[in-house]
Scaffold this motif. Structure first.
Motif, PDB file in Angstrom:
ATOM      1  N   LYS A  18       0.824  -1.217   0.000  1.00  0.00           N
ATOM      2  CA  LYS A  18       0.000   0.000   0.000  1.00  0.00           C
ATOM      3  C   LYS A  18       0.855   1.262   0.000  1.00  0.00           C
ATOM      4  O   LYS A  18       0.342   2.348  -0.266  1.00  0.00           O
TER       5      LYS A  18
ATOM      6  N   SER B  92      -5.437  -2.692   5.529  1.00  0.00           N
ATOM      7  CA  SER B  92      -6.442  -1.644   5.337  1.00  0.00           C
ATOM      8  C   SER B  92      -5.937  -0.324   5.907  1.00  0.00           C
ATOM      9  O   SER B  92      -5.166  -0.296   6.869  1.00  0.00           O
TER      10      SER B  92
ATOM     11  N   ARG C   1      -6.582   8.543  -1.850  1.00  0.00           N
ATOM     12  CA  ARG C   1      -7.040   7.657  -2.929  1.00  0.00           C
ATOM     13  C   ARG C   1      -8.144   6.711  -2.461  1.00  0.00           C
ATOM     14  O   ARG C   1      -9.130   6.489  -3.173  1.00  0.00           O
ATOM     15  N   GLU C   2      -8.017   6.143  -1.264  1.00  0.00           N
ATOM     16  CA  GLU C   2      -8.927   5.091  -0.824  1.00  0.00           C
ATOM     17  C   GLU C   2     -10.045   5.568   0.103  1.00  0.00           C
ATOM     18  O   GLU C   2     -11.111   4.948   0.156  1.00  0.00           O
TER      19      GLU C   2
END
Length: 484
Positions: A377, A388, A418-419
């Motif tokens: 990530k 996450s 982004r997420e």
């Protein structure tokens, strides 16, 4: 202001306050002035209280031209210049005002014997209250951008302070859902160490030492009462109960049950709160305040708790009701606790435990970088056992854990954008990727995270984007400048 086909009505509501430090100046009253500012307006008043959350019967009686509600050992009186008629569990009045005419109402809580409306001195108290807040705002130590919005925010923080004790509540609400029909609807009418410390830090930085000092004295007392074993939240007074209860007889806001009073998070173990408090005392030190022996004792106690417990799992900043984890934010704030405690100790010449605190802080930092960083990530993640993301890690550029321009901070911000973000609006985490005990229920954006993101963008040199986001966030406030 309300406009009808026949005229215009102005409502002015206030809770009385003045500069008297005896606290007799802040009675539990709400004053409402109803004024016809044009034409003619017919007004209906309905008084339908439910005492003790509707768990007991509420009875209404007429006393001295007022209506008194009793139920569950509680009293609430409505006084008015217009006669109120009682019909069962409701009192009402209908009256007509012509231009220039006004009527006052006072809802007074806890009075043993109702007074007549004149004895509440509504006009005088309104003037005192206006002066109090105008003086408060004029003393603000700020002359930067968006001054009006900063003043509004500053005043809201003051409204969260319970004056008799100094406790700072998170919000004056309970059981308002994050989404209609959802159950993320907690009781926030308590003083969280975390939220209160954020407020304390701001008050110190804005030059208002008195309110922040009062909170610090209150917190010091609470920790003495709990034998040096601090809770993460407290009631606002010794009589407060934090026990969480679900009120099954109430359906909740637009059917969004359960309705809760009290907060079960009071039993949680959350490592981050110690860093928040010590950071607030560090802010006091940096802004010229005096760290008393009692405040130092609090810092020392909290730093020792962190040294002894930082390796434990906890429930994190979001107080998840799922499994405990090694949350990255909790470890970051544990590092903050020891880093700032060492800094305060050195400034005070109390160097006894500084070496151990700095060594433990270094161990925390090494572990976070090793276990909290995810190469795939390219970001610091929510906790050690997941890939996450969690937007609480937006605090990274704001606490000095790494240099603001460190590539790992820059890429973490970008990954969160982004997420978890849509422009300046930021979600805490992805619900169905987090075991929070609520089954993956959706939720809205979390306002404070938007401002953490903006602060991070400023710290990392992207001031233009930060400014654009700030302006967008201002457009999300209501007509009073308040945010969800």
């Amino acid at each position: 202001r309300f406009r009808t086909s026949t005229g215009e009505l102005t409502l002015t509501d206030f809770m009385p306050l003045s500069g008297d430090e005896s606290f007799s100046d802040c009675p539990h009253e709400i004053h409402r002035i109803v004024r016809c500012s044009g034409g003619t307006v017919t007004v209906i008043c309905i008084f339908q209280p439910r005492m003790d959350y509707g768990r007991t019967e509420t009875t209404l009686t007429a006393v001295n031209g007022s209506v008194k509600a009793r139920g569950g050992h509680q009293n609430l009186t409505l006084c008015s210049q217009v006669p109120l008629e009682i019909d069962g569990d409701e009192a009402s009045a209908e009256f007509t005002l012509h231009q220039g005419e006004e009527v006052a109402f006072v809802a007074a809580y806890g009075h043993g014997r109702p007074w007549r409306i004149e004895t509440y001195r509504t006009a005088e108290k309104l003037q005192q209250t206006k002066v109090y807040w105008e003086v408060m705002a004029s003393g603000l130590n700020y002359d930067g951008m968006w001054k009006e919005e900063v003043i509004r925010s500053f005043l809201v923080l003051h409204l969260m302070v319970y004056r008799p004790t100094g406790a700072v509540i998170a919000a004056p609400t309970t059981s308002l859902p994050e989404t209609i029909g959802g159950s993320r609807n907690w009781d926030y009418r308590f003083a969280w160490l975390r939220d209160s410390s954020f407020a304390m830090d701001i008050l110190y930085r804005m030059g208002h030492m008195e309110e922040a000092d009062r909170y610090l004295r209150w917190l010091t007392y609470q920790c003495k009462v709990t034998n040096g074993k601090p809770k993460i939240l407290y009631g606002i007074s010794p009589a407060s109960s934090v026990k969480e209860v679900e009120l099954d007889h109430l359906e909740g806001y637009e059917g969004s049950g359960p309705v809760r009073i009290g907060n079960g998070a009071s039993r949680h173990f959350q490592l981050d709160v110690f860093g928040g408090v010590i950071r607030g005392v560090d802010s006091l030190q940096k802004n010229g305040g005096v760290v008393t022996d009692e405040a130092w004792s609090l810092v020392e106690n909290f730093a020792e708790v962190v040294c002894n417990k930082w390796r434990l799992k906890d429930r994190g900043v979001w107080e998840v009701r799922g499994p405990q984890q090694h949350f990255v934010y909790s470890k970051l704030m544990s590092w903050v606790a020891l880093d700032r405690a060492a800094r305060i100790a050195e400034a005070l010449g109390r160097n006894g435990a500084v070496d151990r605190w700095r060594q433990t802080a270094a161990a925390i930092k090494e572990e976070v970088i090793r276990c909290g960083w995810n190469d795939r990530k390219q970001a610091f993640v929510q906790h050690y056992a997941t890939d996450s993301l969690d937007a609480s890690n937006l605090v990274l550029p704001l606490i000095g854990f790494l240099r603001p321009n460190d590539p790992r901070i820059l890429s973490t911000i970008e990954a969160i954008r982004r997420e978890l973000a849509d422009g300046p609006l930021v979600q805490r985490y992805i619900p169905d990727q987090t075991e929070d005990g609520l089954g993956g229920q959706n939720e809205g954006a979390f306002t404070i995270l938007s401002f953490w993101l903006i602060g991070g963008l400023v710290r990392t040199g992207r001031v233009e984007t930060a400014t654009e986001y700030f302006e967008q966030m201002l457009s999300c406030s209501n007509h009073l400048g308040l945010f969800a």
